[in-house]
Design a protein around this motif. Structure first.
Motif, PDB file in Angstrom:
ATOM      1  N   ALA A 141      51.871  99.937  49.044  1.00  0.00           N
ATOM      2  CA  ALA A 141      52.790  99.214  49.616  1.00  0.00           C
ATOM      3  C   ALA A 141      54.044 100.089  49.942  1.00  0.00           C
ATOM      4  O   ALA A 141      54.673 100.424  51.035  1.00  0.00           O
ATOM      5  N   ARG A 142      54.521 100.861  48.716  1.00  0.00           N
ATOM      6  CA  ARG A 142      55.710 101.750  48.705  1.00  0.00           C
ATOM      7  C   ARG A 142      55.489 103.012  49.716  1.00  0.00           C
ATOM      8  O   ARG A 142      56.482 103.303  50.571  1.00  0.00           O
ATOM      9  N   ASP A 143      54.404 103.445  49.720  1.00  0.00           N
ATOM     10  CA  ASP A 143      54.116 104.658  50.435  1.00  0.00           C
ATOM     11  C   ASP A 143      54.200 104.271  51.919  1.00  0.00           C
ATOM     12  O   ASP A 143      55.004 104.966  52.635  1.00  0.00           O
ATOM     13  N   ALA A 144      53.879 103.051  52.191  1.00  0.00           N
ATOM     14  CA  ALA A 144      53.696 102.693  53.592  1.00  0.00           C
ATOM     15  C   ALA A 144      55.250 102.407  54.127  1.00  0.00           C
ATOM     16  O   ALA A 144      55.573 102.745  55.232  1.00  0.00           O
ATOM     17  N   TYR A 145      56.125 102.045  53.288  1.00  0.00           N
ATOM     18  CA  TYR A 145      57.639 101.820  53.719  1.00  0.00           C
ATOM     19  C   TYR A 145      58.470 103.228  53.278  1.00  0.00           C
ATOM     20  O   TYR A 145      59.598 102.887  53.358  1.00  0.00           O
ATOM     21  N   GLY A 146      57.719 104.231  52.752  1.00  0.00           N
ATOM     22  CA  GLY A 146      58.539 105.367  52.419  1.00  0.00           C
ATOM     23  C   GLY A 146      59.590 105.225  51.276  1.00  0.00           C
ATOM     24  O   GLY A 146      60.594 105.998  51.397  1.00  0.00           O
ATOM     25  N   GLU A 147      59.245 104.326  50.506  1.00  0.00           N
ATOM     26  CA  GLU A 147      60.656 103.901  49.589  1.00  0.00           C
ATOM     27  C   GLU A 147      60.320 104.740  48.214  1.00  0.00           C
ATOM     28  O   GLU A 147      60.270 104.078  47.233  1.00  0.00           O
ATOM     29  N   TRP A 148      60.239 105.891  48.393  1.00  0.00           N
ATOM     30  CA  TRP A 148      60.206 106.939  47.271  1.00  0.00           C
ATOM     31  C   TRP A 148      61.583 107.836  47.374  1.00  0.00           C
ATOM     32  O   TRP A 148      61.793 108.047  48.483  1.00  0.00           O
ATOM     33  N   PRO A 149      62.130 108.247  46.410  1.00  0.00           N
ATOM     34  CA  PRO A 149      62.141 107.602  45.025  1.00  0.00           C
ATOM     35  C   PRO A 149      62.780 106.313  45.071  1.00  0.00           C
ATOM     36  O   PRO A 149      63.227 105.700  46.055  1.00  0.00           O
TER      37      PRO A 149
END
Ligand code: SAH
Ligand code: SF4
Length: 353
Positions: A141-149
């Protein structure tokens, strides 16, 4: 065999790095690359020498489940059908709200509890998910929203986790608790425990441990105000009746301070939505002195299901009765219904309707 890093906790990262003959601080760096930055490519781990990167490539993997399908609902709820290395599939859902959003994660393929209103429950149990498989759902899910770091501010899209997908988390307690420990680690994915809620159908021996061991918020799928109705719609109630669940809830509140417990209450037309049921709920909460709030959930129908949702007027009257007694009882809005992503609609077969 290479070691899969997703699903290892901090201690296991330390021993893995030690087994490679590397210094302990490398474990911390690797932890950050994997869980804080979401990096899946060893070549991009710029704080490591080329030699170490090669060594890591030879000895470990960072795997995401395969995304078999992704659907976006008209209300922006997003659902992923994910496949693990043995071909088993589960669903993960992201539910955006105005100022935040929750990722709803699964803990089992299918479910052994067999609640009569639940699509997942009609699917039987295939297997437990590993800690890594539970953690990786959030990472997808985080990959999909680009919320890294991992964002540190409060404006993040993915701010909360609800363990309310497929499966009964307390039937897979060890892996689920390990996953929650990894997900809440401040040096990694960093979703604080205050923002994690675990929902259970009421596996009495383990309810208090949701506080004492996992330290997260508790939601109980109550759905009925007396044992007669509850046993009819949730057969597990014969094993763990309401009074025992509420006693265990007291234990949860004792170990974790006065943390409020959410009682989920599915509104089923003509089954559990009479105002006398609201009165029974109020008496139970008073008798057991539970700091409670209710979530009134509209029933999400699925193909072949035996129930109808309660009519709106009845739901509002029910909520008002609980409110008057001092209990918050928000009426949930069903999310993602058009893509069968709403509560109780998850199923791992692709074409399920
Ligand atoms: N097994 C756990 C967590 C997953 S179910 C539990 O039962 O609590 C998540 C929530 O969805 C539970 O409250 C469950 O009762 C509810 N639910 C199941 N089927 C539903 C349906 N058809 N419509 C709405 N909610 C449903
Ligand atoms: Fe399992 Fe929860 Fe569905 Fe009941 S409601 S069958 S416990 S997933």
């Amino acid at each position: 065999m290479k070691t899969e890093l997703i699903g290892l906790d901090k201690e296991e990262f330390a021993s893995f790095i030690e087994s490679l003959g590397e210094k302990p601080f490398r474990a911390k760096q690797l932890w950050q690359w994997v869980y804080n930055r979401g990096e899946t490519d060893f070549d991009k781990m710029s704080s490591f020498s080329l030699a170490l990167r090669e060594k890591l490539k030879e000895n470990c993997t960072i795997t995401r489940p395969k995304i078999v399908a992704e659907q976006l609902s008209s209300d922006k709820t997003r659902k992923w059908l994910l496949e693990f290395s043995d071909g088993q599939r589960i669903e993960t859902v992201y539910i955006p709200e105005e100022d935040r959003g929750a990722v709803c994660i699964s803990t089992q393929v299918g479910c052994a509890v067999g609640c009569t209103f639940c699509h997942t429950g009609s699917q039987k149990i295939t297997r437990n998910l590993t800690a890594g498989e539970i953690v990786s759902q959030f990472m997808v899910a985080r990959d999909a929203y680009g919320e890294w770091p991992s964002p540190t501010d409060e404006t993040r899209y993915l701010s909360n986790i609800v363990v309310m997908g497929m499966g009964e988390p307390l039937h897979n307690m060890e892996n689920t608790f390990k996953a929650l420990k990894i997900l809440s680690d401040g040096d990694g994915i960093a979703i604080s425990k205050r923002r994690i809620t675990l929902s259970t159908s009421g596996i009495v021996p383990h309810i208090a441990e949701v506080g004492s061991k996992a330290g997260v918020k508790l939601a109980i799928s109550l759905h009925a105000s007396n044992n007669e109705i509850r046993s009819r719609i949730m057969p597990i109630n014969k094993k763990y009746p309401i009074e025992e669940i509420l006693k265990a809830c007291q234990d949860y509140q004792n170990v974790s301070g006065t943390r409020m417990i959410t009682f989920e209450y599915l509104m089923l037309d003509g089954i559990n939505d009479d105002l006398s049921c609201a009165d029974e709920l109020i008496s139970l909460m008073k008798k057991f002195k539970i700091d409670a709030k209710f979530n009134l959930i509209p029933f999400n129908p699925w193909p072949g299901c035996p129930y109808r949702p309660s009519v709106k007027k009845q739901v509002l009257a029910f909520a008002e009765r609980l409110n008057k007694a001092g209990y918050a009882a928000p009426v949930r809005v069903a999310r993602g219904q058009d893509i069968l992503a709403a509560c109780g609609q998850l199923k791992s077969k692709k074409n399920n309707c």
